[in-house]
Scaffold this active site. Structure first.
Site, PDB file in Angstrom:
ATOM      1  N   ASP A  28      35.980 -11.581  -9.701  1.00 21.95           N
ATOM      2  CA  ASP A  28      34.651 -10.823 -10.343  1.00 21.95           C
ATOM      3  C   ASP A  28      35.219  -9.629 -11.353  1.00 21.95           C
ATOM      4  OD1 ASP A  28      35.878  -9.273  -8.425  1.00 21.95           O
ATOM      5  OD2 ASP A  28      34.009  -9.500  -6.969  1.00 21.95           O
ATOM      6  N   HIS A  72      28.840  -8.830   1.195  1.00 24.30           N
ATOM      7  CA  HIS A  72      29.051  -9.451  -0.034  1.00 24.30           C
ATOM      8  C   HIS A  72      30.415 -10.241  -0.092  1.00 24.30           C
ATOM      9  CE1 HIS A  72      30.779  -5.670  -2.408  1.00 24.30           C
ATOM     10  NE2 HIS A  72      31.573  -6.219  -2.020  1.00 24.30           N
ATOM     11  N   GLU A 113      25.799 -10.125  -3.776  1.00 25.73           N
ATOM     12  CA  GLU A 113      25.343  -9.207  -2.811  1.00 25.73           C
ATOM     13  C   GLU A 113      24.337  -9.688  -2.033  1.00 25.73           C
ATOM     14  OE1 GLU A 113      26.609  -6.324  -2.592  1.00 25.73           O
ATOM     15  OE2 GLU A 113      26.885  -5.193  -4.536  1.00 25.73           O
ATOM     16  N   ASP A 125      28.420  -4.469   3.140  1.00 28.76           N
ATOM     17  CA  ASP A 125      27.060  -5.148   3.173  1.00 28.76           C
ATOM     18  C   ASP A 125      27.122  -6.678   3.288  1.00 28.76           C
ATOM     19  OD1 ASP A 125      27.903  -5.863   0.522  1.00 28.76           O
ATOM     20  OD2 ASP A 125      26.188  -4.864  -0.522  1.00 28.76           O
TER      21      ASP A 125
HETATM   22  P1  PGA Z   1      37.759  -3.540  -0.234  1.00 29.03           P
HETATM   23  O1  PGA Z   1      36.586  -4.227  -0.981  1.00 29.03           O
HETATM   24  O2  PGA Z   1      38.801  -4.346   0.061  1.00 29.03           O
HETATM   25  O3  PGA Z   1      37.872  -2.260  -0.937  1.00 29.03           O
HETATM   26  O4  PGA Z   1      36.975  -2.976   0.957  1.00 29.03           O
HETATM   27  C1  PGA Z   1      36.124  -5.468  -0.355  1.00 29.03           C
HETATM   28  C2  PGA Z   1      35.034  -6.177  -1.067  1.00 29.03           C
HETATM   29  O5  PGA Z   1      34.297  -5.486  -1.582  1.00 29.03           O
HETATM   30  O6  PGA Z   1      35.116  -7.457  -1.199  1.00 29.03           O
END
Ligand code: PGA
Length: 237
Positions: free
Chosen positions: A67, A134, A139, A132
Site C-alpha cells: 500500500d 486491517h 479497513e 483495528d
Molecule cells: P505497525 O502497522 O507495524 O506500525 O503496527 C501495522 C499495520 O498497520 O499493518
C-alpha cells in the site's frame, strides 16, 4: 493456518527472515510482497544482514508492496516508497526497477492489480496487522473489497499512524492498497504482530468469525498462512 509464538520481536524477525531466505533461494525471480509500519523493521534489518553475509541474493527478486498513502510524493519522508528505500532496498542488492510500491499520486489501482496478475502473483506475502484488524490498508467494512483499490482510512488507523507525521492532521485520509483478493491470492502468507495493542485484533482474526468487520479474519480461509506473534500479541488467544 499455523500460529507460532516467539519470545520477542527479534526472534520473530529471525524466523521471518529465514522464511524469506528459503523462498528466495528456492525460486529464481521469486515475487515477494512487502509491508510497511514498525513491525517489519526488525525483519528488514535481518534481511539486510543476511544479504551482507551472502546468505540471500536479492538480484533476481521482484517485490510488490501492499500500500501507499494517496497524495504523498515518492520522496515524501512519510511515503511508503521512501520507507522501503530507507529500511530495505538501499541496503540490499535488489534491482530497484524490480521493486514496486503502489503510486499514491497516479492512484492506478487497476494497473497495479493487473501487473501482479501478469507476473503470476505473489509467492510470499509479508503482512502486519492494524490494531483495528486491517491488512494492507483494507479497513473494517461491510464487505470485503477484493482487488487493489483506493481506501478511506479509519480514525483508528489515522491515530495509530500519526506518530510518523508531524501531527495528526498531516496523515492522509486515503490510501491505495492491494485488496483482500490480491492478498489472498499470494501462494504463502506470513503475518507478524508484536505488542499488546495487537492482541484483540489477533484473537478476533484467528478465533472470530470470518467477516469484513475484521479484515484479517479472511486469512482463516488461506491454505498456507503462518502467524508469527510475540507473547503480548498472542495474549488474548
Ligand atoms: P505497525 O502497522 O507495524 O506500525 O503496527 C501495522 C499495520 O498497520 O499493518
Amino acid at each position: 493456518m499455523q500460529v507460532l509464538v516467539y519470545k520477542d520481536a527479534e526472534t520473530i524477525a529471525r524466523a521471518a527472515a529465514a522464511i524469506f531466505a528459503g523462498e528466495i533461494t528456492r525460486k529464481d525471480g521469486v515475487v515477494i510482497g512487502l509491508a510497511t509500519g514498525s513491525t517489519p523493521v526488525p525483519t528488514y534489518r535481518e534481511l539486510i544482514r543476511l544479504n551482507r553475509e551472502g546468505v540471500i541474493d536479492f538480484s533476481k527478486v521482484i517485490s510488490y508492496n501492499l500500500d501507499e498513502y494517496v497524495g504523498l510524493q515518492h520522496d515524501h519522508p512519510c511515503s511508503y516508497r521512501r520507507f522501503m528505500n530507507e529500511q530495505l532496498f538501499d541496503h540490499i542488492n535488489i534491482d530497484k526497477a524490480n521493486t514496486h510500491v503502489p503510486d499514491g499520486i497516479a492512484c492506478n489501482a487497476a494497473e497495479y492489480e493487473q501487473e501482479i496478475k501478469d507476473i503470476g502473483g505473489v509467492d510470499l506475502q509479508l503482512l502486519g496487522i492494524g490494531s483495528d484488524g486491517h491488512i494492507g490498508f483494507n479497513e473494517p467494512a461491510d464487505e470485503f473489497v477484493y482487488p487493489t483499490n483506493i481506501v478511506k482510512l479509519t480514525d483508528q488507523t489515522i491515530d495509530d499512524n500519526a506518530r510518523f507525521f508531524n501531527n495528526r492532521d498531516e496523515v492522509p485520509k486515503t490510501a491505495i492498497s492491494m485488496g483482500i483478493g490480491t492478498i489472498m491470492s499470494a501462494k504463502r502468507i506470513i503475518l507478524i504482530a508484536t505488542g499488546k495493542n495487537k492482541a484483540r485484533a489477533i484473537a478476533a482474526a484467528i478465533n472470530g468469525p470470518v467477516a469484513p468487520a475484521m479484515p484479517a479474519s479472511i486469512l482463516q480461509m488461506h491454505q498456507n498462512v503462518q502467524f508469527l506473534l510475540d507473547e503480548d500479541a498472542a495474549s488474548e488467544l
